[in-house]
Design an enzyme around this catalytic site. Structure first.
Site, mmCIF file in Angstrom:
data_model
loop_
_atom_site.group_PDB
_atom_site.id
_atom_site.type_symbol
_atom_site.label_atom_id
_atom_site.label_comp_id
_atom_site.label_asym_id
_atom_site.label_seq_id
_atom_site.Cartn_x
_atom_site.Cartn_y
_atom_site.Cartn_z
ATOM 1 N N THR A 84 45.567 53.546 34.868
ATOM 2 C CA THR A 84 44.969 52.497 34.123
ATOM 3 C C THR A 84 44.162 53.369 32.683
ATOM 4 O OG1 THR A 84 42.914 51.069 33.939
ATOM 5 C CG2 THR A 84 42.683 52.806 35.611
ATOM 6 N N SER A 101 34.064 52.261 36.715
ATOM 7 C CA SER A 101 33.751 51.493 38.199
ATOM 8 C C SER A 101 34.412 52.752 39.159
ATOM 9 C CB SER A 101 34.342 50.178 38.336
ATOM 10 O OG SER A 101 35.790 50.564 38.409
ATOM 11 N N TYR A 140 36.373 51.761 41.220
ATOM 12 C CA TYR A 140 37.991 51.549 41.153
ATOM 13 C C TYR A 140 38.434 52.500 40.240
ATOM 14 C CZ TYR A 140 42.156 49.824 39.082
ATOM 15 O OH TYR A 140 43.304 49.938 38.197
ATOM 16 N N HIS A 141 37.916 52.218 38.940
ATOM 17 C CA HIS A 141 38.733 53.214 37.806
ATOM 18 C C HIS A 141 38.526 54.642 38.122
ATOM 19 C CE1 HIS A 141 38.085 49.405 35.451
ATOM 20 N NE2 HIS A 141 39.261 49.731 34.968
ATOM 21 N N LYS A 200 41.432 55.964 40.201
ATOM 22 C CA LYS A 200 42.687 56.201 39.556
ATOM 23 C C LYS A 200 42.492 57.765 38.916
ATOM 24 C CE LYS A 200 44.962 52.383 39.473
ATOM 25 N NZ LYS A 200 46.099 52.037 40.278
HETATM 26 P P1 NAD Z 1 47.656 43.397 43.318
HETATM 27 O O1 NAD Z 1 46.558 43.392 43.905
HETATM 28 O O2 NAD Z 1 47.997 42.137 42.781
HETATM 29 O O3 NAD Z 1 48.828 44.053 44.071
HETATM 30 C C1 NAD Z 1 48.475 45.227 44.648
HETATM 31 C C2 NAD Z 1 49.425 45.340 45.993
HETATM 32 O O4 NAD Z 1 49.230 46.695 46.553
HETATM 33 C C3 NAD Z 1 49.055 43.937 46.962
HETATM 34 O O5 NAD Z 1 50.111 43.326 47.468
HETATM 35 C C4 NAD Z 1 48.548 44.736 48.333
HETATM 36 O O6 NAD Z 1 48.630 44.140 49.481
HETATM 37 C C5 NAD Z 1 49.183 46.327 48.113
HETATM 38 N N1 NAD Z 1 48.449 47.305 48.712
HETATM 39 C C6 NAD Z 1 47.114 47.617 48.404
HETATM 40 N N2 NAD Z 1 46.968 48.528 49.368
HETATM 41 C C7 NAD Z 1 47.767 49.113 50.217
HETATM 42 C C8 NAD Z 1 48.218 49.912 50.976
HETATM 43 N N3 NAD Z 1 47.081 50.599 51.589
HETATM 44 N N4 NAD Z 1 49.238 49.929 51.609
HETATM 45 C C9 NAD Z 1 50.431 49.022 51.335
HETATM 46 N N5 NAD Z 1 50.011 48.053 50.364
HETATM 47 C C10 NAD Z 1 48.827 48.175 49.506
HETATM 48 O O7 NAD Z 1 47.453 44.295 41.798
HETATM 49 P P2 NAD Z 1 48.290 44.179 40.429
HETATM 50 O O8 NAD Z 1 47.428 43.467 39.589
HETATM 51 O O9 NAD Z 1 49.753 43.698 40.635
HETATM 52 O O10 NAD Z 1 48.130 45.718 40.212
HETATM 53 C C11 NAD Z 1 49.056 46.671 40.531
HETATM 54 C C12 NAD Z 1 48.880 48.184 40.075
HETATM 55 O O11 NAD Z 1 48.708 48.087 38.769
HETATM 56 C C13 NAD Z 1 47.376 48.552 40.655
HETATM 57 O O12 NAD Z 1 47.517 49.890 41.019
HETATM 58 C C14 NAD Z 1 46.356 48.188 39.368
HETATM 59 O O13 NAD Z 1 45.473 49.563 39.568
HETATM 60 C C15 NAD Z 1 47.386 48.433 38.281
HETATM 61 N N6 NAD Z 1 46.955 47.765 36.995
HETATM 62 C C16 NAD Z 1 46.981 46.584 37.126
HETATM 63 C C17 NAD Z 1 46.674 45.986 35.880
HETATM 64 C C18 NAD Z 1 46.310 44.399 35.839
HETATM 65 O O14 NAD Z 1 45.716 43.663 34.963
HETATM 66 N N7 NAD Z 1 46.828 43.795 36.779
HETATM 67 C C19 NAD Z 1 46.157 46.676 34.822
HETATM 68 C C20 NAD Z 1 46.454 48.056 34.823
HETATM 69 C C21 NAD Z 1 46.799 48.705 35.923
HETATM 70 N N1 USQ Z 2 35.317 40.237 30.999
HETATM 71 C C1 USQ Z 2 34.528 39.364 30.551
HETATM 72 N N2 USQ Z 2 34.595 38.127 31.104
HETATM 73 C C2 USQ Z 2 35.428 37.775 32.122
HETATM 74 C C3 USQ Z 2 35.922 38.924 32.578
HETATM 75 C C4 USQ Z 2 36.141 40.417 32.123
HETATM 76 O O1 USQ Z 2 34.084 39.552 29.236
HETATM 77 O O2 USQ Z 2 35.229 36.990 32.628
HETATM 78 C C5 USQ Z 2 35.322 41.645 30.125
HETATM 79 C C6 USQ Z 2 34.723 42.567 31.283
HETATM 80 O O3 USQ Z 2 33.621 43.079 31.026
HETATM 81 C C7 USQ Z 2 35.654 44.045 30.560
HETATM 82 C C8 USQ Z 2 36.984 43.360 30.058
HETATM 83 O O4 USQ Z 2 36.645 41.989 29.863
HETATM 84 O O5 USQ Z 2 34.855 44.665 29.398
HETATM 85 C C9 USQ Z 2 38.176 43.551 31.012
HETATM 86 O O6 USQ Z 2 37.656 43.062 32.194
HETATM 87 P P1 USQ Z 2 38.840 42.666 33.169
HETATM 88 O O7 USQ Z 2 38.403 42.171 34.463
HETATM 89 O O8 USQ Z 2 39.983 41.892 32.439
HETATM 90 O O9 USQ Z 2 39.724 43.952 33.467
HETATM 91 P P2 USQ Z 2 39.418 45.427 34.141
HETATM 92 O O10 USQ Z 2 38.073 45.242 34.815
HETATM 93 O O11 USQ Z 2 39.222 46.546 33.020
HETATM 94 O O12 USQ Z 2 40.348 45.647 35.331
HETATM 95 C C10 USQ Z 2 41.824 45.239 34.926
HETATM 96 C C11 USQ Z 2 42.505 45.326 36.179
HETATM 97 C C12 USQ Z 2 42.597 46.747 36.786
HETATM 98 C C13 USQ Z 2 43.221 47.528 35.546
HETATM 99 C C14 USQ Z 2 42.277 47.447 34.321
HETATM 100 C C15 USQ Z 2 42.984 47.964 32.960
HETATM 101 O O13 USQ Z 2 41.931 44.538 37.163
HETATM 102 O O14 USQ Z 2 43.421 46.774 37.711
HETATM 103 O O15 USQ Z 2 43.087 49.051 35.930
HETATM 104 O O16 USQ Z 2 42.386 45.978 33.951
HETATM 105 S S1 USQ Z 2 41.771 48.635 31.711
HETATM 106 O O17 USQ Z 2 40.950 47.723 31.642
HETATM 107 O O18 USQ Z 2 42.483 49.138 31.000
HETATM 108 O O19 USQ Z 2 41.024 49.929 32.652
#
Ligand code: NAD
Ligand code: USQ
Length: 390
Positions: A144, A179, A181-182, A185
């Site tokens: 991320t 966070s 979470y972050h 990663k």
């Molecule tokens: P998502 O939560 O929709 O999908 C993740 C999938 O992984 C789910 O289906 C879940 O059941 C599965 N999973 C989680 N833990 C597991 C485990 N221990 N074993 C097997 N399966 C497992 O998430 P997404 O939005 O599709 O994101 C996918 C990836 O991309 C994540 O790693 C996330 O950090 C990254 N990412 C997402 C975004 C975004 O905006 N959605 C942005 C940047 C990075």
């Molecule tokens: N935000 C708002 N209002 C909202 C939701 C979010 O102002 O209703 C703001 C947040 O405070 C933040 C920004 O928008 O500053 C992004 O938040 P987000 O919830 O859209 O995204 P984030 O929490 O950063 O996480 C998402 C995905 C995560 C991925 C990340 C990429 O859930 O899996 O890793 O985007 S990045 O942001 O580049 O780290």
């Protein structure tokens, strides 16, 4: 190629699996379906109803003749994962299978430790499986952009060359994630880099920005193939949430000033980037980092874009500045490089009124399913008064 998509039931994993299958690769999905359980826990749901993973795969086979193999189980359980991995014998693994919500990881101690255990142990298991059973296998890992945080200098793609006390080295770019979470990663990136160094694994870390959108070529073949769409305050991401809020007549929830700048990309570009990484693998022992986003916006700009697009539909969307539940800079320098995927041939889909319109159309069709009580943020970064309560 034989490609294992871990997390293939999720928002990004499902359309990626279909895309790769459509391109003629042998695809398997491995997922423990835990994403569906988070919804049960939170009282939330995907706005677009999705069939069971077995139904999805059956339908894909009926419509296209392509078979996707399923492994349902937990990546963290090596007694399950090792035989599954050996059985499928992948040439490449795309790893989406993690807990990916920053707010979910900040609910309390239990959710923080779950997130880091799930993500870090899962990736470690995968690294061991590759090293022991398929050392030539290419790992494409979803990282991320949030790993870097918001430093007051340009963000490079993974590494920075530094001269310090007269000596120069190229080192991993400093990480200041926002966070637990972050942070998971960041821990993954270190573990993968180390495994590449000691075992000669080949890996690409895709430091992805925030993804928006729903439709892809493959999922558009049938409405039942559409991917999930999250808009709740825990799993919904900024632009997707703002579109739902506009359609429902709820003020757009900009946290604080809305000056937080992030990298964003269209879901179709996620698929394209993963495919480009797969077709151009890292070398043995190489830990490669690509910044995977196409444009930078701040949160207020995004809300204004949605407000503008909504006006064309006769919707007078309001923007509300809520007290920011997160601890993050609301006004900062941000300039992140994102050249390497362009160099490999990425042709970005830039954010446009047309894209916002098409998502609005889909959201409007499912408007009656919106759970209004899940929209306002409830997880606060500083909320914990007594850290021993959970
Ligand atoms: P998502 O939560 O929709 O999908 C993740 C999938 O992984 C789910 O289906 C879940 O059941 C599965 N999973 C989680 N833990 C597991 C485990 N221990 N074993 C097997 N399966 C497992 O998430 P997404 O939005 O599709 O994101 C996918 C990836 O991309 C994540 O790693 C996330 O950090 C990254 N990412 C997402 C975004 C975004 O905006 N959605 C942005 C940047 C990075
Ligand atoms: N935000 C708002 N209002 C909202 C939701 C979010 O102002 O209703 C703001 C947040 O405070 C933040 C920004 O928008 O500053 C992004 O938040 P987000 O919830 O859209 O995204 P984030 O929490 O950063 O996480 C998402 C995905 C995560 C991925 C990340 C990429 O859930 O899996 O890793 O985007 S990045 O942001 O580049 O780290």
């Amino acid at each position: 190629m034989r490609i294992l998509v871990i997390g293939g039931d999720g928002y990004l994993g499902w359309p990626t699996a279909l895309h790769l299958s459509q391109r003629g690769h042998e695809v398997a999905i491995l997922d423990n379906l835990v994403r569906r359980s988070y919804d049960h826990e939170l009282g939330a749901d995907t706005l677009i109803p999705i069939p069971s993973i077995h139904e999805r795969v059956r339908l894909w086979h009926q419509l296209t003749g392509h078979h996707i193999q399923l492994y349902i189980g937990d990546l963290c359980d090596y007694t399950f994962f090792e035989p599954a991995f050996k059985g499928f014998a992948p040439d490449a693994v795309v790893h989406f299978g993690e807990q990916r919500s920053a707010p979910y990881s900040m609910i309390d101690r239990r959710h923080a430790t779950y997130t880091q255990t799930n993500n870090v142990v899962g990736t470690l298991n995968l690294l061991y499986a590759i090293a022991e059973h398929a050392p030539d296998c290419h790992l494409v890992k979803l990282g991320t952009m949030g790993e870097y945080g918001t430093p007051n200098i340009d963000i490079e793609e993974g590494y920075i060359t530094i001269t310090h006390n007269g000596r120069t080295d190229t080192l991993p770019f400093p990480k200041q994630p926002g966070s637990f979470y972050h942070l998971s990663k960041v821990h993954d990136s270190h573990n993968i880099m180390f495994a590449c160094r000691i075992w000669g694994i080949r890996a690409t870390d895709l430091n992805q920005g925030v993804v928006y959108g729903v439709e892809t070529d493959a999922t558009n073949l049938d409405p039942r193939l559409l991917t999930r769409f999250d808009y709740d305050a825990v799993f919904g991401t900024a632009l997707n949430r703002f579109i739902v809020q506009a359609v429902c007549g709820v003020p757009l929830t900009v946290y604080g000033q809305g000056g937080q700048t992030r990298g964003f990309l269209d879901i179709r570009d996620t698929l394209a980037c993963v495919e480009l990484a797969l077709l151009n693998p890292a070398d043995r022992g190489e830990f490669r980092v690509f910044n995977q986003f196409t444009e930078q916006f701040n949160v207020l700009q995004l809300a204004e874009l949605v407000k503008h697009a909504a006006a064309a539909h006769g919707i007078n969307a309001q923007i509300e500045h809520l007290e920011n539940p997160r601890v993050e800079k609301e006004s900062h320098y941000y300039n992140a490089k994102h050249q390497k995927l362009i160099d490999l041939g990425l042709q970005p889909h830039y954010l446009s009124d047309t894209l916002i319109d098409s998502v609005m159309h889909i959201v409007n069709n499912h408007k009656h399913l919106v759970r209004h009580d899940t929209i306002m943020p409830s997880v606060r970064w500083r909320a914990t008064q007594s850290p021993t309560h959970s």
